[in-house]
Write an enzyme that holds these catalytic residues in place. Structure first.
Site, short mmCIF file in Angstrom:
data_model
loop_
_atom_site.label_atom_id
_atom_site.label_comp_id
_atom_site.label_asym_id
_atom_site.label_seq_id
_atom_site.Cartn_x
_atom_site.Cartn_y
_atom_site.Cartn_z
N ARG A 187 31.78 -36.78 27.42
CA ARG A 187 32.79 -37.47 26.57
C ARG A 187 32.99 -38.92 26.99
NH1 ARG A 187 32.02 -33.15 24.18
NH2 ARG A 187 33.64 -31.97 23.10
N SER A 234 39.51 -30.78 20.04
CA SER A 234 40.03 -30.65 21.41
C SER A 234 40.93 -31.85 21.69
CB SER A 234 38.90 -30.68 22.42
OG SER A 234 37.98 -29.65 22.17
N GLU A 292 41.28 -36.24 25.37
CA GLU A 292 40.03 -36.77 24.83
C GLU A 292 40.38 -37.68 23.64
OE1 GLU A 292 37.03 -33.83 23.82
OE2 GLU A 292 36.95 -34.59 21.78
N1 EPU Z 1 39.37 -20.37 26.20
C1 EPU Z 1 40.50 -19.60 26.40
N2 EPU Z 1 41.58 -19.85 25.63
C2 EPU Z 1 41.60 -20.81 24.68
C3 EPU Z 1 40.46 -21.60 24.49
C4 EPU Z 1 39.34 -21.36 25.27
O1 EPU Z 1 40.54 -18.72 27.25
O2 EPU Z 1 42.64 -20.96 24.02
C5 EPU Z 1 38.16 -20.06 26.99
C6 EPU Z 1 37.08 -19.43 26.10
O3 EPU Z 1 37.24 -18.06 25.97
C7 EPU Z 1 35.81 -19.81 26.82
C8 EPU Z 1 36.15 -21.16 27.44
O4 EPU Z 1 37.58 -21.25 27.46
O5 EPU Z 1 35.55 -18.91 27.86
C9 EPU Z 1 35.56 -22.31 26.66
O6 EPU Z 1 36.02 -22.27 25.32
P1 EPU Z 1 35.15 -22.81 24.10
O7 EPU Z 1 33.78 -22.25 24.12
O8 EPU Z 1 35.96 -22.62 22.85
O9 EPU Z 1 34.95 -24.36 24.40
P2 EPU Z 1 35.92 -25.47 25.03
O10 EPU Z 1 35.46 -25.78 26.40
O11 EPU Z 1 37.34 -25.07 24.84
C10 EPU Z 1 34.34 -27.42 24.27
C11 EPU Z 1 34.46 -28.71 23.51
C12 EPU Z 1 34.56 -28.44 22.01
C13 EPU Z 1 33.30 -27.68 21.58
C14 EPU Z 1 33.23 -26.38 22.38
C15 EPU Z 1 31.98 -25.59 22.09
C16 EPU Z 1 35.61 -30.24 25.01
C17 EPU Z 1 36.86 -30.99 25.29
N3 EPU Z 1 35.65 -29.43 23.94
O12 EPU Z 1 35.56 -26.70 24.06
O13 EPU Z 1 34.57 -29.69 21.36
O14 EPU Z 1 33.34 -27.39 20.20
O15 EPU Z 1 33.22 -26.69 23.80
O16 EPU Z 1 30.90 -26.21 22.69
O17 EPU Z 1 34.63 -30.37 25.74
C18 EPU Z 1 36.02 -31.33 20.44
O18 EPU Z 1 35.61 -32.10 21.31
O19 EPU Z 1 36.88 -31.70 19.59
C19 EPU Z 1 35.55 -29.96 20.42
C20 EPU Z 1 36.04 -29.05 19.57
#
Ligand code: EPU
Length: 347
Positions: free
Chosen positions: A160, A229, A325
């Site tokens: 990012r 996010s 972010e």
């Molecule tokens: N999780 C939870 N609770 C929640 C959300 C997530 O326990 O409320 C856990 C999930 O179960 C999983 C882990 O956290 O084990 C990661 O969650 P997820 O795969 O949804 O991805 P993220 O790390 O929360 C990042 C990016 C997203 C992108 C997803 C998928 C960032 C800041 N965000 O989210 O990007 O879509 O991975 O690759 O890196 C964005 O930047 O706007 C965005 C949506």
């Protein structure tokens, strides 16, 4: 060059908050760049589709809105070169590539925003980052009134982050992005959720899976105002991560290298008891706690108040500081979240 005074921005930010800018300059053609006034002593902000921006105050600085269009595909022996104007829509680009048999961006389907914004924060999802396919970024430098080509290495991409948020911040405008997609393609199915697809899945199947995963977790900003996010996933030292794992065995951790580990901020927020939290018309999304949503408020201040509350709760529980972010735009220009003062905290 088109411009407008006292221009309302509520339709130009996916948080759907009210804000007005003193002047907006629309850059539709490269020749418009020469017509921009000297911005040396002014506060200004370069706005894409407004899907990662929060207008904190009722007033904003001067806004520059690049809207350069055009997609050009050049076939080489082993790869495709695709040149895209900064004002093109990201998801439309992903679909255009796939429709032309050009694969690589399918994991980045449905990310809201413009192509010109993609390099700034090196957008990423489902195991792929913008940087993976970026050949170079074309950029117009204000000081010298010249067009420059920045190679992918020169853009200094990381999680990012890029040079456009660092030394080149507000020094110019991205006009075009050039991608390189090797013809030899393999589906990238490593990310949780995609690994249930068959190894020989087509790029279209991967794209459709990414779309359905996103639709199942992330609110559509056209239906429920949000900027994806809100926070970045924090990166902490390995020793700290080991301690956390002992205390919270189910915490999702992603090893970066020998020393650093990325923590899922959504998990931290959820387990601080905040998933679905709502107050004053804004809240933490019910299915993805990393996303803050605006149900029915039109003030950026209210979202800041909520974000400060979330940050504080996470810090108190885990001793980890999560940072946004989303870009914070006040009347004086872009500000650090830490420097934003709210009039009243939640009790
Ligand atoms: N999780 C939870 N609770 C929640 C959300 C997530 O326990 O409320 C856990 C999930 O179960 C999983 C882990 O956290 O084990 C990661 O969650 P997820 O795969 O949804 O991805 P993220 O790390 O929360 C990042 C990016 C997203 C992108 C997803 C998928 C960032 C800041 N965000 O989210 O990007 O879509 O991975 O690759 O890196 C964005 O930047 O706007 C965005 C949506």
């Amino acid at each position: 060059m088109e411009s407008s005074q006292q221009f309302p921005l509520q339709m130009h930010n996916s948080f759907n908050v009210k804000a007005v800018c003193p002047t907006i300059y629309f850059l539709n053609n490269l020749s418009d760049l020469e017509l921009l006034p000297d911005l040396n002593d002014c506060n200004f902000y370069i706005l894409g589709d407004g899907t990662n921006t929060l207008f904190v105050d009722q007033n904003t600085p001067i806004i520059i809105k690049p809207d350069f269009k055009g997609i050009e595909i050049i076939e080489e022996e082993e790869s495709y070169i695709v040149r895209v104007g900064a004002g093109e829509n990201w998801h439309e680009l992903v679909k255009t590539c796939l429709a032309n048999g050009i694969y690589g961006l399918e994991n980045l389907a449905l990310i809201p925003g413009s192509v010109g914004a993609a390099p700034v924060q090196n957008i990423g999802a489902y195991g792929v980052e913008f940087a993976d396919f970026c050949k170079q970024v074309k950029w117009f430098e204000f000081l010298t009134n010249t067009h420059k080509n920045l190679s992918s290495e020169a853009c200094n991409f990381s999680y990012r982050n890029s040079i456009f948020k660092q030394s080149l911040y507000n020094k110019g405008v991205i006009t075009e992005v050039e991608f390189k997609f090797p013809k030899v393609w393999r589906a990238n199915l490593a990310y949780a959720g995609l690994n249930e697809l068959a190894k020989n899945s087509t790029a279209e199947q991967v794209m459709n899976k990414v779309i359905s995963l996103r639709q199942s977790k992330l609110p559509d900003p056209k239906v429920l105002a949000n900027a994806g996010s809100f926070f970045k996933n924090p990166i902490i030292a390995q020793a700290e991560a080991e301690q956390l794992k002992l205390q919270y065995p189910s915490i999702p951790l992603y090893v970066q290298d020998d020393e650093q580990v990325k923590v899922a901020a959504g998990w931290l927020i959820e387990h601080a008891g905040l998933r679905g939290f709502q107050k004053n018309g804004v809240g933490v999304h019910k299915r993805q706690a990393l996303v803050l949503v605006n149900y029915e408020n039109d003030s950026g201040q209210e979202i800041i108040r909520l974000a400060k509350y979330v940050q504080q709760k996470v810090l108190a529980k885990y001793k980890i500081l999560i940072s946004p972010e989303v870009r914070m735009i006040t009347e004086q220009g872009e500000q650090n979240f830490a420097d934003l003062v709210i009039d009243k905290e939640y009790i």
